[in-house]
Design a protein around this motif. Sequence first.
Motif, PDB file in Angstrom:
ATOM      1  N   GLU A 190       7.830   9.867   9.801  1.00 25.03           N
ATOM      2  CA  GLU A 190       8.027  10.657   8.583  1.00 25.03           C
ATOM      3  C   GLU A 190       9.498  10.785   8.213  1.00 25.03           C
ATOM      4  O   GLU A 190       9.827  10.884   7.039  1.00 25.03           O
ATOM      5  N   THR A 191      10.387  10.767   9.209  1.00 22.75           N
ATOM      6  CA  THR A 191      11.811  10.900   8.911  1.00 22.75           C
ATOM      7  C   THR A 191      12.520   9.559   8.761  1.00 22.75           C
ATOM      8  O   THR A 191      13.596   9.500   8.172  1.00 22.75           O
ATOM      9  N   TYR A 209      10.799   6.387   7.826  1.00 20.42           N
ATOM     10  CA  TYR A 209      10.046   5.313   7.161  1.00 20.42           C
ATOM     11  C   TYR A 209      10.857   4.568   6.111  1.00 20.42           C
ATOM     12  O   TYR A 209      10.620   3.390   5.861  1.00 20.42           O
ATOM     13  N   ALA A 261      -0.329   5.293  10.640  1.00 21.38           N
ATOM     14  CA  ALA A 261       1.006   4.998  10.130  1.00 21.38           C
ATOM     15  C   ALA A 261       0.918   4.198   8.832  1.00 21.38           C
ATOM     16  O   ALA A 261       1.642   4.475   7.871  1.00 21.38           O
ATOM     17  N   PHE A 290      -0.074   6.392   5.959  1.00 18.76           N
ATOM     18  CA  PHE A 290       1.073   7.202   5.555  1.00 18.76           C
ATOM     19  C   PHE A 290       2.009   6.376   4.665  1.00 18.76           C
ATOM     20  O   PHE A 290       2.444   6.838   3.603  1.00 18.76           O
ATOM     21  N   GLN A 298       3.378   6.549   0.647  1.00 18.37           N
ATOM     22  CA  GLN A 298       4.786   6.603   0.246  1.00 18.37           C
ATOM     23  C   GLN A 298       5.156   5.454  -0.698  1.00 18.37           C
ATOM     24  O   GLN A 298       6.324   5.234  -0.984  1.00 18.37           O
TER      25      GLN A 298
END
Length: 104
Positions: free
Chosen positions: A45-46, A48, A70, A73, A77
């Motif tokens: 999350e920090t 990517y 992943a 996610f 994004q």
Amino acid sequence: MEDVTPQEGQRRVQAGALLVDVREQSEYDEVHAEGAQLLPLSELETRYAELPKDRELVMICRSGARSARAGEFLQGQGYGQVVNLAGGTMAWVNEGLPHVQGQG
């Protein structure tokens, strides 16, 4: 998200896709697919944004579950070309594909 076999994953990497391993460092050090870039799920999350949006991403973990999360996610994004390697690193190694064992 599409699941691909280890052979298809390797073919895509050879064609320019980036293989992204989302396991933790200690797991990666034990064994990983040759050429895999480590980006632990715990840091995804920090971090990517370090991943290119203009290349296909082949996500890999131990057996396929974390890499699927992943990949979902990343799709959320705005990453459009993301596939999951079915069976993960275990399947990759079992198929005899190039891997690195026991670094660390």
